[in-house]
Every structure is written in C-alpha cells, then in structure tokens.
Scaffold this active site. Structure first.
Site, PDB file in Angstrom:
ATOM      1  N   ALA A 252       8.828  13.232   0.883  1.00 52.39           N
ATOM      2  CA  ALA A 252       8.165  13.154   2.190  1.00 52.39           C
ATOM      3  C   ALA A 252       8.846  14.051   3.231  1.00 52.39           C
ATOM      4  O   ALA A 252      10.070  14.192   3.192  1.00 52.39           O
ATOM      5  CB  ALA A 252       8.186  11.713   2.684  1.00 52.39           C
ATOM      6  N   PRO A 253       8.080  14.664   4.127  1.00 53.88           N
ATOM      7  CA  PRO A 253       6.625  14.522   4.334  1.00 53.88           C
ATOM      8  C   PRO A 253       5.766  15.415   3.439  1.00 53.88           C
ATOM      9  O   PRO A 253       4.557  15.525   3.673  1.00 53.88           O
ATOM     10  CB  PRO A 253       6.459  14.927   5.798  1.00 53.88           C
ATOM     11  CG  PRO A 253       7.564  15.921   6.040  1.00 53.88           C
ATOM     12  CD  PRO A 253       8.714  15.467   5.193  1.00 53.88           C
ATOM     13  N   GLY A 254       6.360  16.058   2.445  1.00 52.64           N
ATOM     14  CA  GLY A 254       5.545  16.759   1.458  1.00 52.64           C
ATOM     15  C   GLY A 254       5.483  18.269   1.617  1.00 52.64           C
ATOM     16  O   GLY A 254       4.672  18.929   0.969  1.00 52.64           O
ATOM     17  N   GLY A 255       6.371  18.835   2.436  1.00 53.32           N
ATOM     18  CA  GLY A 255       6.355  20.291   2.645  1.00 53.32           C
ATOM     19  C   GLY A 255       6.582  21.059   1.342  1.00 53.32           C
ATOM     20  O   GLY A 255       5.824  21.976   1.005  1.00 53.32           O
ATOM     21  N   LYS A 256       7.602  20.647   0.591  1.00 51.88           N
ATOM     22  CA  LYS A 256       7.914  21.398  -0.638  1.00 51.88           C
ATOM     23  C   LYS A 256       6.938  21.035  -1.753  1.00 51.88           C
ATOM     24  O   LYS A 256       6.599  21.867  -2.591  1.00 51.88           O
ATOM     25  CB  LYS A 256       9.376  21.174  -1.046  1.00 51.88           C
ATOM     26  CG  LYS A 256      10.329  21.669   0.029  1.00 51.88           C
ATOM     27  CD  LYS A 256      11.776  21.563  -0.369  1.00 51.88           C
ATOM     28  CE  LYS A 256      12.684  21.858   0.811  1.00 51.88           C
ATOM     29  NZ  LYS A 256      12.700  20.786   1.843  1.00 51.88           N
TER      30      LYS A 256
ATOM     31  N   CYS B 275      19.747  20.068   3.415  1.00 53.73           N
ATOM     32  CA  CYS B 275      19.798  20.902   4.627  1.00 53.73           C
ATOM     33  C   CYS B 275      21.147  20.627   5.307  1.00 53.73           C
ATOM     34  O   CYS B 275      21.230  20.531   6.519  1.00 53.73           O
ATOM     35  CB  CYS B 275      18.603  20.673   5.538  1.00 53.73           C
ATOM     36  SG  CYS B 275      18.358  18.970   6.027  1.00 53.73           S
TER      37      CYS B 275
ATOM     38  N   ASP C 127      15.409  16.910  -3.290  1.00 53.90           N
ATOM     39  CA  ASP C 127      15.693  17.350  -1.912  1.00 53.90           C
ATOM     40  C   ASP C 127      16.245  16.137  -1.170  1.00 53.90           C
ATOM     41  O   ASP C 127      15.532  15.457  -0.435  1.00 53.90           O
ATOM     42  CB  ASP C 127      14.369  17.848  -1.297  1.00 53.90           C
ATOM     43  CG  ASP C 127      14.557  18.485   0.062  1.00 53.90           C
ATOM     44  OD1 ASP C 127      15.706  18.806   0.423  1.00 53.90           O
ATOM     45  OD2 ASP C 127      13.548  18.664   0.769  1.00 53.90           O
TER      46      ASP C 127
ATOM     47  N   CYS D 142      12.284  13.277  -3.740  1.00 53.34           N
ATOM     48  CA  CYS D 142      12.473  12.847  -2.342  1.00 53.34           C
ATOM     49  C   CYS D 142      11.500  13.700  -1.547  1.00 53.34           C
ATOM     50  O   CYS D 142      11.885  14.684  -0.925  1.00 53.34           O
ATOM     51  CB  CYS D 142      13.906  13.107  -1.890  1.00 53.34           C
ATOM     52  SG  CYS D 142      15.116  12.104  -2.751  1.00 53.34           S
TER      53      CYS D 142
HETATM   54  C1  SAM Z   1      15.146  15.857   3.188  1.00 53.48           C
HETATM   55  S1  SAM Z   1      13.904  14.684   3.162  1.00 53.48           S
HETATM   56  C2  SAM Z   1      12.748  15.407   2.043  1.00 53.48           C
HETATM   57  C3  SAM Z   1      11.905  16.514   2.636  1.00 53.48           C
HETATM   58  C4  SAM Z   1      10.776  16.919   1.700  1.00 53.48           C
HETATM   59  N1  SAM Z   1      11.268  17.312   0.401  1.00 53.48           N
HETATM   60  C5  SAM Z   1       9.939  18.045   2.257  1.00 53.48           C
HETATM   61  O1  SAM Z   1      10.150  19.214   1.897  1.00 53.48           O
HETATM   62  O2  SAM Z   1       9.033  17.770   3.047  1.00 53.48           O
HETATM   63  C6  SAM Z   1      14.620  13.446   2.182  1.00 53.48           C
HETATM   64  C7  SAM Z   1      13.660  12.312   1.820  1.00 53.48           C
HETATM   65  O3  SAM Z   1      14.300  11.494   0.844  1.00 53.48           O
HETATM   66  C8  SAM Z   1      13.754  10.189   0.973  1.00 53.48           C
HETATM   67  N2  SAM Z   1      14.625   9.269   0.201  1.00 53.48           N
HETATM   68  C9  SAM Z   1      15.824   8.787   0.535  1.00 53.48           C
HETATM   69  N3  SAM Z   1      16.304   7.992  -0.441  1.00 53.48           N
HETATM   70  C10 SAM Z   1      15.373   7.983  -1.421  1.00 53.48           C
HETATM   71  C11 SAM Z   1      15.283   7.345  -2.692  1.00 53.48           C
HETATM   72  N4  SAM Z   1      16.259   6.558  -3.136  1.00 53.48           N
HETATM   73  N5  SAM Z   1      14.179   7.568  -3.437  1.00 53.48           N
HETATM   74  C12 SAM Z   1      13.184   8.370  -2.971  1.00 53.48           C
HETATM   75  N6  SAM Z   1      13.209   8.984  -1.775  1.00 53.48           N
HETATM   76  C13 SAM Z   1      14.299   8.799  -1.025  1.00 53.48           C
HETATM   77  C14 SAM Z   1      13.719   9.997   2.471  1.00 53.48           C
HETATM   78  O4  SAM Z   1      12.815   8.961   2.825  1.00 53.48           O
HETATM   79  C15 SAM Z   1      13.269  11.378   2.954  1.00 53.48           C
HETATM   80  O5  SAM Z   1      11.873  11.408   3.141  1.00 53.48           O
END
Ligand code: SAM
Length: 436
Positions: free
Chosen positions: A259-263, A378, A325, A257
């Site tokens: 986006a936006p790609g921080g981790k 979070c 995440d 999961c």
């Molecule tokens: C908490 S954010 C992730 C933040 C990211 N890891 C970072 O550090 O930048 C959760 C992400 O999960 C994505 N998401 C939700 N359901 C998903 C799925 N079934 N498959 C893939 N990504 C999913 C959302 O679009 C969102 O971008």
C-alpha cells in the site's frame, strides 16, 4: 467563522500543526483525514504553512525564545503554534507583514483565547522592529544541522561522513513533483509535448525511463490524462523498483508491503499479464491499493494481512519474484514529509530493523528456487539496509546477492543507495537477492 480574509487558511494550518506537534500524528494522515478548504488558494496556503513551519520549526522556535519574555503556559501550545505560523510568514514568505500579524492575532481569538491576542501582536511587532538585529541568529538557527534533532544529525553523520551536510540540506529543500508515465498508453516524449501544450514546464529524469519532473507541483486534476490513468504521481527513486525486479510475462509476483500500491501499479503497467498478489497489513491503506488499481484499470489480488504470516493469506503456490518494500524510518524522504524528523525517535531505526528482518524471514520461504526478492527501503541508514541484508545472508545459505547493473546511486556492500536529492530523487535503498 471567517470574517477576516485569510483566517480560514491559518486556522486550518493551526489545527493540523496541533495534531502533528502535540498529538504526534503524521502530517500526511492529518491532511488526508480532513476535507480540503473550499477555496483552492486557501488550501494551498494552509499546506504551505504546515510544511513550512515543520521544515523551519527549530529556527522559528529559536526566534520565538528570544522574543518571549516569559515561558508560555503548558496549555498554551496552540498560542505557541499561532506565533510560529506568524513568524513563518514574516521570515519565509512574501505575505505582507500586516496580513501576517493581523491574521495571527485573529487566530488567538479564534482559539477562544482573546487574552493571548495582545501577546501575539506584541511578539510579532517586536520581531518586525528587531528583525535586522535578529537576522544573524536566524541564519545560524536555519542551518540544516540545526533543523534536525541531534540524534538524527548524528545518525546521518555516522552513516555518510562525507555527505551528511549535503543530505541534511536536501532534507530542508522542497520535494519536486515527479510523474510516472504509463508508457503502455503514451510515450514519455509525447506526454512531455502534451504538458508543453498545457503550459506545464517539465523534464525527463535520468535513469528512469518513465519519470518526468514538473518545474512546480500541480493539482493532479490539472494533469492531462491523469484520471484516465496515463500518469501517476511517484518519485523517480520509487520507479527504480519495477525495472530492477523486471518480471517476465505471466510470472507470479508477491508485492508484500504494497500500500498504497505505487510499485504494484508500476509492475503491472510494465507487464499486465503478471499474476500479482498485493498484501498490506493496514486495512485503510490496503483499500488504497484497490483505488490505485481501479484508476489505472489494472488487475491484482489484494489481501489485507501480515505478509510474514503466510498461513493467513497464501495459497501455497510459490512466487517467482517478491518485492519487499518494508516499513522503515523514511529518513530518505524527509524533504517530502517534514514532520518525520520530529516524530521519529532515536530507537526507531533499530526497532524497525527487527520488523524488516521478520518480514524478510517470513516471505523468503514463499519464493521459488531461482527467483528474486527485491528488498527496498526509503531509509538512508545502514542499520535498516545493508545490515539487515548482511544478517540475512549470514543465516541463509540459499540466498545470494543478485546482479545489479544499475548506474544510479552508490554501491553499498549488498545493495545500492540513492541519497536524497541525487538526480532529484528521494533517498532509497535496494538490494536484490537470488534464491539458490
Ligand atoms: C513503504 S510502505 C509501502 C509502499 C508501497 N510499496 C508503494 O510503493 O506504494 C510500507 C507498507 O508496509 C506495510 N506493512 C507493514 N508491516 C507489514 C506486514 N507485516 N505485512 C504487510 N504489510 C506491512 C505498511 O502498512 C505500509 O503500507
């Protein structure tokens, strides 16, 4: 449009607040979707008003209730927002009362509702006259337990009976701006020196080797080396993920999961030879992973897909590590997103827990034996954290909790929890699972 100085900022704030409060849209998305105001000070003021009104909404609404002699008409929600903006400036900023009142009156006209202008003028002037008498009520309604919806206060209180007030208080504070230094390019101490040379006050964050917190937020364009990828903006709690997963050189890693790609970026900065696949289901957000990686010059395979349906995107080769995440209630980052407390619904944590379990079930089979999966949220609610992990462990005999020698946060049954404000960090939960 803007004969009166300062109207542009208030009008922009009103438009964003209307989308959030009447349209249920997220503040972050609304701010991103519009073009910034040409004058930087106007833009800063518009943002300050948006964040401030959302943070103080219930306190402002209480004062407005006392001042209004009659209910506003249902189609006057924009006039109500203009009044909240006016009151916010009068109560919580140093803007001169004259400017706060006159721009609010102009806002009513700007809305095409000149008949509301005398009402706005009267309410705000009435506030200035009665300010002393109203101050006790303002102080009471400004208490953190009054600045969150009841269901959320109850949920936080149940989850953290000894610390709930402190958490709510932290939610009402302004979030600091924290950077992640790309230590492959520049050491943290050296970067702190560079900030000092640019008269930027900052300090290192404990427990996070690469984190620096700024004394006050800045536009990223003012940060030395930002464009060339020496630093990124990322809260310190989010910077705990990469060292916890700690993949070895060349390992195959899934950021499920992403986006936006921080981790994703942090993992690659620490170890550029990773074979990393970053997946996100949201097309627009998945595009942002590519933007993040391009600025930092880091390579990854980015896929826009449902991570829990690997048939859509997986090449069949198992991963040594998975970072999961998951989407969550974001109750750990309310100080950063003051709109969340009004947009979330009481049923959200349970609904999200089902999505989280599905993602865990769907990605576990992709992990090689002996590999690790780091589950992250979070959220500060156990229903999205330990409870999800406990159910998963009960159903999977090949899963166990891995060693976590962290000294930050609070040990929960299966993971570690950082509460908002602890060591200046956002609220985060991490659980490390090992596959037998
Ligand atoms: C908490 S954010 C992730 C933040 C990211 N890891 C970072 O550090 O930048 C959760 C992400 O999960 C994505 N998401 C939700 N359901 C998903 C799925 N079934 N498959 C893939 N990504 C999913 C959302 O679009 C969102 O971008």
């Amino acid at each position: 449009m803007d004969a009166e100085p300062g109207l542009r900022a208030r009008a922009a704030a009103l438009e964003v607040l209307r989308q959030v409060l009447c349209g249920g849209r997220s503040l972050g998305r609304c701010l991103e979707a519009r073009s910034a105001l040409p004058d930087r000070r106007d833009e800063a003021l518009a943002r300050e008003i948006c964040f401030g009104v959302l943070r103080r909404r219930s306190s402002l609404a209480h004062v407005l209730d006392v001042l209004l002699r009659r209910q506003l008409a249902a189609d006057d929600s924009d006039v109500e927002i203009a009044l909240l903006i006016g009151l916010y400036q009068l109560i919580y900023t140093r803007i001169s009362p004259h400017a706060a009142v006159s721009t609010s009156v102009s806002l009513a006209r700007h809305l095409g509702k000149p008949r509301a202008a005398p009402l706005v003028n009267g309410v705000l002037r009435n506030f200035l006259r009665r300010r002393g008498a109203l101050s006790a009520g303002i102080a009471r309604s400004g208490r953190p337990e009054r600045s969150h919806p009841r269901w959320l206060v109850d949920a936080v209180r149940r989850a953290w009976p000894a610390r709930w007030r402190e958490i709510l208080h932290a939610n009402d504070a302004r979030a600091p701006m924290t950077l992640r230094v790309n230590t492959a390019r520049v050491g943290r101490e050296r970067y702190l020196d560079r900030l000092r040379e640019h008269a930027v006050e900052a300090w290192p964050v404990p427990h996070c080797e690469q984190a620096i917190t700024l004394a006050r937020p800045r536009d990223v364009s003012e940060l030395p080396g930002f464009l060339s990828g020496e630093v990124s903006v990322q809260d310190a709690a989010a910077q705990l993920a990469a060292p916890l997963l700690d993949p070895a050189a060349g390992a195959r890693v899934l950021d499920a999961c992403a986006a936006p790609g921080g981790k994703t970026a942090h993992l690659l900065e620490r170890c550029p030879s990773l074979e990393l696949t970053a997946v996100d289901v949201d097309r627009e957000r998945a595009g942002r992973i590519e933007g993040t990686l391009a600025r930092l010059g880091l390579p990854a395979r980015v896929r826009c897909a449902d991570a829990a349906s690997p048939g859509e995107w997986w090449d069949g080769r198992e991963f040594h590590h998975v970072l999961l995440d998951v989407p969550c209630s974001a109750t750990g980052v309310i100080r950063r997103h003051p709109d969340l407390r009004w947009l979330r619904r009481p049923e959200d944590p349970e609904r999200l827990a089902r999505r989280q379990s599905r993602l865990l079930e769907g990605t576990w089979p992709l992990l090689a034996r002996g590999g690790t999966l780091l589950y992250a949220t979070c959220s500060i609610l156990p229903s999205e954290n330990d409870d999800v992990i406990a159910r998963f462990l009960a159903a999977h005999r090949d899963a166990r909790v891995g060693p976590n020698h962290a000294i930050w946060g609070i040990a929960t049954g299966h993971g570690r929890q950082v509460l908002p404000g602890d060591d200046g960090m956002d609220g985060f939960y991490y659980a490390l699972l090992v596959k037998a």
